[in-house]
Design a protein around this motif. Sequence first.
Motif, PDB file in Angstrom:
ATOM      1  N   MET A 134       0.824  -1.201   0.000  1.00  0.00           N
ATOM      2  CA  MET A 134       0.000   0.000   0.000  1.00  0.00           C
ATOM      3  C   MET A 134       0.863   1.259   0.000  1.00  0.00           C
ATOM      4  N   LYS A 135       2.005   1.226   0.693  1.00  0.00           N
ATOM      5  CA  LYS A 135       2.905   2.387   0.675  1.00  0.00           C
ATOM      6  C   LYS A 135       3.468   2.594  -0.721  1.00  0.00           C
ATOM      7  N   THR A 136       3.847   1.499  -1.385  1.00  0.00           N
ATOM      8  CA  THR A 136       4.351   1.601  -2.751  1.00  0.00           C
ATOM      9  C   THR A 136       3.265   2.110  -3.682  1.00  0.00           C
ATOM     10  N   LEU A 137       2.064   1.596  -3.520  1.00  0.00           N
ATOM     11  CA  LEU A 137       0.941   2.033  -4.341  1.00  0.00           C
ATOM     12  C   LEU A 137       0.621   3.508  -4.086  1.00  0.00           C
ATOM     13  N   SER A 138       0.770   3.941  -2.845  1.00  0.00           N
ATOM     14  CA  SER A 138       0.547   5.345  -2.509  1.00  0.00           C
ATOM     15  C   SER A 138       1.539   6.249  -3.230  1.00  0.00           C
ATOM     16  N   MET A 139       2.796   5.877  -3.220  1.00  0.00           N
ATOM     17  CA  MET A 139       3.812   6.687  -3.889  1.00  0.00           C
ATOM     18  C   MET A 139       3.604   6.690  -5.400  1.00  0.00           C
ATOM     19  N   VAL A 140       3.235   5.554  -5.957  1.00  0.00           N
ATOM     20  CA  VAL A 140       2.971   5.470  -7.400  1.00  0.00           C
ATOM     21  C   VAL A 140       1.789   6.358  -7.766  1.00  0.00           C
ATOM     22  N   SER A 141       0.743   6.328  -6.954  1.00  0.00           N
ATOM     23  CA  SER A 141      -0.422   7.169  -7.258  1.00  0.00           C
ATOM     24  C   SER A 141      -0.075   8.648  -7.145  1.00  0.00           C
ATOM     25  N   LEU A 142       0.773   9.023  -6.195  1.00  0.00           N
ATOM     26  CA  LEU A 142       1.181  10.420  -6.079  1.00  0.00           C
ATOM     27  C   LEU A 142       2.018  10.853  -7.277  1.00  0.00           C
ATOM     28  N   ILE A 143       2.929   9.999  -7.706  1.00  0.00           N
ATOM     29  CA  ILE A 143       3.771  10.320  -8.873  1.00  0.00           C
ATOM     30  C   ILE A 143       2.920  10.447 -10.132  1.00  0.00           C
TER      31      ILE A 143
ATOM     32  N   ILE B 240      -4.395  12.567 -19.946  1.00  0.00           N
ATOM     33  CA  ILE B 240      -5.724  12.094 -19.568  1.00  0.00           C
ATOM     34  C   ILE B 240      -5.637  10.704 -18.934  1.00  0.00           C
ATOM     35  N   VAL B 241      -4.796   9.841 -19.493  1.00  0.00           N
ATOM     36  CA  VAL B 241      -4.612   8.506 -18.919  1.00  0.00           C
ATOM     37  C   VAL B 241      -4.007   8.618 -17.515  1.00  0.00           C
ATOM     38  N   CYS B 242      -3.047   9.513 -17.340  1.00  0.00           N
ATOM     39  CA  CYS B 242      -2.431   9.709 -16.016  1.00  0.00           C
ATOM     40  C   CYS B 242      -3.447  10.232 -15.008  1.00  0.00           C
ATOM     41  N   VAL B 243      -4.307  11.121 -15.433  1.00  0.00           N
ATOM     42  CA  VAL B 243      -5.329  11.671 -14.529  1.00  0.00           C
ATOM     43  C   VAL B 243      -6.279  10.575 -14.071  1.00  0.00           C
ATOM     44  N   VAL B 244      -6.753   9.776 -14.998  1.00  0.00           N
ATOM     45  CA  VAL B 244      -7.695   8.705 -14.653  1.00  0.00           C
ATOM     46  C   VAL B 244      -7.008   7.638 -13.798  1.00  0.00           C
ATOM     47  N   ALA B 245      -5.803   7.233 -14.180  1.00  0.00           N
ATOM     48  CA  ALA B 245      -5.077   6.218 -13.412  1.00  0.00           C
ATOM     49  C   ALA B 245      -4.742   6.724 -12.019  1.00  0.00           C
ATOM     50  N   GLY B 246      -4.323   7.984 -11.918  1.00  0.00           N
ATOM     51  CA  GLY B 246      -4.018   8.551 -10.606  1.00  0.00           C
ATOM     52  C   GLY B 246      -5.234   8.595  -9.710  1.00  0.00           C
ATOM     53  N   LEU B 247      -6.388   8.952 -10.277  1.00  0.00           N
ATOM     54  CA  LEU B 247      -7.618   8.994  -9.489  1.00  0.00           C
ATOM     55  C   LEU B 247      -8.018   7.599  -9.011  1.00  0.00           C
ATOM     56  N   ILE B 248      -7.932   6.622  -9.891  1.00  0.00           N
ATOM     57  CA  ILE B 248      -8.300   5.249  -9.510  1.00  0.00           C
ATOM     58  C   ILE B 248      -7.362   4.721  -8.427  1.00  0.00           C
ATOM     59  N   LEU B 249      -6.053   4.914  -8.611  1.00  0.00           N
ATOM     60  CA  LEU B 249      -5.101   4.441  -7.603  1.00  0.00           C
ATOM     61  C   LEU B 249      -5.284   5.178  -6.279  1.00  0.00           C
ATOM     62  N   SER B 250      -5.553   6.463  -6.332  1.00  0.00           N
ATOM     63  CA  SER B 250      -5.762   7.233  -5.103  1.00  0.00           C
ATOM     64  C   SER B 250      -6.992   6.750  -4.347  1.00  0.00           C
ATOM     65  N   ILE B 251      -8.057   6.477  -5.082  1.00  0.00           N
ATOM     66  CA  ILE B 251      -9.277   5.997  -4.434  1.00  0.00           C
ATOM     67  C   ILE B 251      -9.043   4.623  -3.815  1.00  0.00           C
ATOM     68  N   VAL B 252      -8.307   3.769  -4.510  1.00  0.00           N
ATOM     69  CA  VAL B 252      -7.992   2.443  -3.962  1.00  0.00           C
ATOM     70  C   VAL B 252      -7.197   2.583  -2.668  1.00  0.00           C
ATOM     71  N   CYS B 253      -6.258   3.520  -2.648  1.00  0.00           N
ATOM     72  CA  CYS B 253      -5.419   3.700  -1.453  1.00  0.00           C
ATOM     73  C   CYS B 253      -6.190   4.317  -0.293  1.00  0.00           C
ATOM     74  N   VAL B 254      -7.088   5.233  -0.563  1.00  0.00           N
ATOM     75  CA  VAL B 254      -7.798   5.949   0.504  1.00  0.00           C
ATOM     76  C   VAL B 254      -8.998   5.155   1.010  1.00  0.00           C
ATOM     77  N   LYS B 255      -9.436   4.173   0.244  1.00  0.00           N
ATOM     78  CA  LYS B 255     -10.656   3.445   0.572  1.00  0.00           C
ATOM     79  C   LYS B 255     -10.601   2.776   1.950  1.00  0.00           C
ATOM     80  N   SER B 256      -9.500   2.164   2.302  1.00  0.00           N
ATOM     81  CA  SER B 256      -9.425   1.486   3.596  1.00  0.00           C
ATOM     82  C   SER B 256      -8.849   2.428   4.657  1.00  0.00           C
ATOM     83  N   ASP B 257      -9.353   2.288   5.877  1.00  0.00           N
ATOM     84  CA  ASP B 257      -8.918   3.168   6.967  1.00  0.00           C
ATOM     85  C   ASP B 257      -7.457   2.960   7.349  1.00  0.00           C
TER      86      ASP B 257
END
Length: 98
Positions: A6-15, A46-63
């Motif tokens: 999840m930490k790796t996924l968080s950094m990838v979504s931020l990048i 546009i692909v980066c925006v959509v991918a970043g949003l999806i990854l961010s939502i996946v990361c934020v979804k769990s407490d």
Amino acid sequence: MENKKMKTLSMVSLIISVLPLVTLIPVFLKISLPEGVSTAWSGVNIVCVVAGLILSIVCVKSDESRSPVNIASTIISVFWCLLVVGMVALALILTFIK
């Protein structure tokens, strides 16, 4: 193990969320890009925006995985999505007005 993923996924979504800012480099350097490169670059944005949003939502979804990096990535991604939706809406409006 799951926490490290999840930490790796968080950094990838931020990048990925910050990647559309690379578009500003040619603007600041006063470089004009050919039409094909400009079109491809906008598609990648546009692909980066959509991918970043999806990854961010996946990361934020769990407490458990919610962190300042995830929240910042989500805010940046939502901003980019609103910007893209606004540009598409403006383009459609201007197209139908003519």
